[in-house]
Scaffold this active site. Structure first.
Site, PDB file in Angstrom:
ATOM      1  N   GLN A  81       0.832  -1.208   0.000  1.00 38.97           N
ATOM      2  CA  GLN A  81       0.000   0.000   0.000  1.00 38.97           C
ATOM      3  C   GLN A  81       0.872   1.266   0.000  1.00 38.97           C
ATOM      4  OE1 GLN A  81      -3.172   0.821  -0.306  1.00 38.97           O
ATOM      5  NE2 GLN A  81      -3.926  -1.266  -0.563  1.00 38.97           N
ATOM      6  N   SER A  82       1.913   1.247  -0.791  1.00 38.55           N
ATOM      7  CA  SER A  82       2.870   2.356  -0.809  1.00 38.55           C
ATOM      8  C   SER A  82       2.272   3.652  -1.363  1.00 38.55           C
ATOM      9  CB  SER A  82       4.082   1.960  -1.652  1.00 38.55           C
ATOM     10  OG  SER A  82       4.920   3.069  -1.892  1.00 38.55           O
ATOM     11  N   ASN A  83       2.294   4.701  -0.548  1.00 33.67           N
ATOM     12  CA  ASN A  83       1.919   6.035  -1.027  1.00 33.67           C
ATOM     13  C   ASN A  83       2.930   6.545  -2.051  1.00 33.67           C
ATOM     14  OD1 ASN A  83      -0.297   6.271   0.829  1.00 33.67           O
ATOM     15  ND2 ASN A  83       1.181   6.717   2.438  1.00 33.67           N
ATOM     16  N   ALA A  85       4.744   4.756  -4.160  1.00 32.35           N
ATOM     17  CA  ALA A  85       4.546   4.109  -5.462  1.00 32.35           C
ATOM     18  C   ALA A  85       3.422   4.791  -6.225  1.00 32.35           C
ATOM     19  CB  ALA A  85       4.248   2.621  -5.260  1.00 32.35           C
TER      20      ALA A  85
END
Length: 335
Positions: A81-83, A85
């Site tokens: 859930q990388s912001n 990325a």
């Protein structure tokens, strides 16, 4: 002011971001802690790039260099859930580049975590999720291998470290430090969730380069304070050197509180869940479950500990990430 004009910069965000008083929340906190400081929020969740967030500041400088180098594809990595990325995918779209992502399975949750929130946005923004690697993988090595393959195929990749957190990316938070220093109120403290270190390192380097008395407190979201301090200090020193302020940063300028990590990066805690609900219900502002939720829990804990004076203006730096709330629906339902 430190002059940043010499750095290539690709416009991505809406700056300066707003600095807003949190009067209702301050009043609520003072019901329990009468000597609590006045609370403010720096709205870096409103940078404007695909729901916003702190990585936008870093990406302006990183993508600026990528354009200079003639890159046609951005490569980066992060947790599922990388912001970062998601914002890199948006930056690539805006710059007319492809984006290839490597996601690390730092925790195993449910289908919503794997497919919704930032993961859904990555897809909508046109990014390719090349692989999902097990927790503990050497993500930098995996990116370099991917870049080597693209170069062999005649492409020009630009590799961005996790969180955009190298000294060039951290220059984005030197710019934020300049905004805080010119704010209409005297900022005594800046508090935020600290992970990949670039945000805290840039703030510390920028504030120290301007001889600001404002102090920065990072609430760790993933590792022990001693480890985080070393990482922030090293990057802050390199960032200070890059902007022409070598020697401005010392270990005493790096403060980290690691009491709010819980069981690990991205793993929900009761204090995070309570902080997210409190800020939402008093100020109408959505924090995120990984960074700003734990960061604000740490801010509340430090208020209870008496870290701040009643006369202090304490700024919480909102690093964004509300899109990931949708990947944590089950945690909020249980809470």
């Amino acid at each position: 002011m430190v002059q940043l004009a010499r750095f290539a910069r690709f416009p991505l965000g809406h700056f300066p971001t707003a600095l807003e008083p949190m009067d209702r929340l301050t009043a609520r906190v003072r019901e329990r802690h009468p000597e609590a400081p006045r609370l403010w929020i720096k709205r870096d969740d409103c940078t404007g790039l695909a729901t916003g967030g702190n990585k936008t500041r870093k990406l302006e400088f990183l993508v600026g260099e990528a354009v200079q180098q003639g890159a046609d594809v951005l490569i980066t990595q992060g947790a599922t859930q990388s912001n970062h990325a998601r914002q890199t995918a948006a930056a690539a779209a805006k710059a007319g580049m492809e984006c290839k992502l490597l996601l690390e399975k730092r925790q195993v949750r449910d289908e919503e975590y794997e497919l919704s929130g930032n993961v859904l946005l990555d897809d909508l923004l046109g990014a390719e999720i090349v692989d999902r690697l097990p927790a503990g993988s050497n993500m930098q090595e995996a990116m370099e291998l991917l870049a080597d393959g693209l170069r062999a195929a005649g492409r020009t990749p630009y590799v961005i470290p996790g969180g955009g957190s190298n000294e060039l990316g951290a220059v984005g938070y030197v710019a934020c430090a300049q905004e805080l220093e010119s704010a209409p109120v005297v900022v005594d403290w800046v508090v935020h969730g600290t992970g990949s270190t670039g945000t805290q390192a840039g703030l510390v380097a920028g504030l120290r380069a301007m001889n600001s008395p404002a102090r920065v407190l990072g609430i760790s979201v993933r590792q022990p304070a001693a480890v985080q301090i070393d990482a922030v200090l090293g990057l802050a020193e390199r960032t200070a050197a890059l902007i022409g302020a070598e020697g401005a940063v010392a270990r005493e300028h790096v403060a980290v509180d690691d009491r709010w990590v819980g069981e690990g990066y991205g793993v929900p805690t009761e204090s995070m869940l309570e902080a997210v609900r409190l800020v939402a219900s008093t100020e109408g502002i959505l924090l995120d479950p990984v960074y700003s939720g734990k960061g604000f829990a740490g801010l509340l804990g430090n208020i209870a500990d008496g870290t701040f004076a009643e006369s202090d203006n304490v700024v919480f730096l909102h690093t964004g990430g509300s899109a990931s709330l949708f990947g944590y629906r089950s945690a909020f339902e249980r809470h």
